[in-house]
Design an enzyme around this catalytic site. Sequence first.
Site, PDB file in Angstrom:
ATOM      1  N   CYS A  80      20.769  12.348 -22.134  1.00  0.00           N
ATOM      2  CA  CYS A  80      21.850  10.986 -21.805  1.00  0.00           C
ATOM      3  C   CYS A  80      22.302  11.791 -23.015  1.00  0.00           C
ATOM      4  CB  CYS A  80      20.944   9.637 -22.007  1.00  0.00           C
ATOM      5  SG  CYS A  80      19.090   9.529 -23.168  1.00  0.00           S
ATOM      6  N   HIS A 122      23.842   3.269 -24.878  1.00  0.00           N
ATOM      7  CA  HIS A 122      23.560   4.241 -26.234  1.00  0.00           C
ATOM      8  C   HIS A 122      25.032   4.496 -27.111  1.00  0.00           C
ATOM      9  CE1 HIS A 122      20.182   5.203 -24.837  1.00  0.00           C
ATOM     10  NE2 HIS A 122      19.892   6.604 -24.494  1.00  0.00           N
TER      11      HIS A 122
END
Length: 346
Positions: free
Chosen positions: A134, A249
Site C-alpha cells: 500500500c 496513510h
Amino acid sequence: MSRLYNVAVAGATGAVGEELFRILEEQNFPVGELLPLASARSAGEMIEFKGKEYRVEELTEEVFEGRDIDIAFFSAGGSISAKYAKYAVESGAVVIDNTSHFRMDPEVPLVVPEVNPQDIASWRETGIIANPNCSTIQMVLALKPLYDLYGSIKRVDVSTYQATSGAGKSGMEELVRQMQDFFAFKLDQSEHKAFAHQVALNVIPQIDKALENDYTKEEMKMTNETAKIMGADIPVSATCVRVPVLRSHSEAVTVTFEESVVVDVEKSRAALNSFEDVEVMDNLAEGIYPMPVTATDTDITFVGRIRKDIFAENILHMWVVADQVRVGAATNAVRIAQKWIEMEEI
C-alpha cells in the site's frame, strides 16, 4: 468491455475484500457470476453486491473446479495465496494477488496501472499479477510524473505515517477500543494484539518484522518494489511508522534528482496534477494540504507541501496521502483487472 467476467474474491469478509465489492459496484465492473470466498470460520456469511445476496463459500483446493472463474482477487494473506492461488490459475482464472507473497517473483508482474501498465502483458507466465504494498503504490504514483519530468531520480527518502487500517479490521478495532478505554480512564488495562505496543495516543516506529540490516520488512518492501515497478534502480530508504489514525496513510517524501537538475516547483506541481489519479492540494498559507480525512474513501492520491530543498537545488520535498484500503489495495486491484480486460479484448 464487451462481455461479463466471472469474479472470485478470496478474503471476502476482510477489510480489503469488503472494499473490493464496493469498488466493483461503484465502477460498474462487468461482473457475471460472483464467488465470495473465505476461511471455514467465515463460510456461510452473506455479502451483498448490487442488491443481491451471496453466500460466502469456504476457500478450498477444489472450490474453483467447474466454476469458470475469469478473475480471482486474493486478499486473505500471503500463506493463503501461496497455498490456493495456483488452483485458481489451473482453473483458467487470472489471479490478482493483494499479498506480499508473489511481489518479488521475477516471473510475476508487479503493477500500478498508471505507472507500468505494460507489465500486465507478462501475466501469462504464471497466471498471476501482484498488487504492490500500500505505501509503495501511493509513493510511485507521485514519483512517476517527477521521474518523467526530470528524466531520472537519484534517490528517495521517505517516512510513512501509516494508519491502523494497514493491519486490517483488527487494527482499526484495536485503536477504537483503546480510545474508548482512554476516555473510561482504563487505558492502562487495554490489550494490544494487532500491534506490538499501545497505538492510541502513540506512534510505533516499527511495521512488520525487524531484519538483519535494522530495517523492517515493510521498509524493504518499499525499497525493492519501487525498483521493480519503476523499472529503474532507484535507491529508496524508508522509515515506516504506525500512527493512531483509522484510515489513510501519509508519507513525507524527499526526492533527490541528478546534480544537473534544478527543481522547478511550479512545473513539478503541474506534472503531478496532470498525472492520472493524482491531485495536488498545496497552499500552505491557506492551510490547504492533504490529510487522512481528505483522502479517506476516495480513489485519489493527494500531494501537497511541494517545495524545493533549502540547501540543494536538485532536491524536492512533498507530502503524499491516500486511502490505504482503496488506493493502496482494493482500488489498485480493480484497476489492474480493468487494464487486463482492455488488453485481453484488443
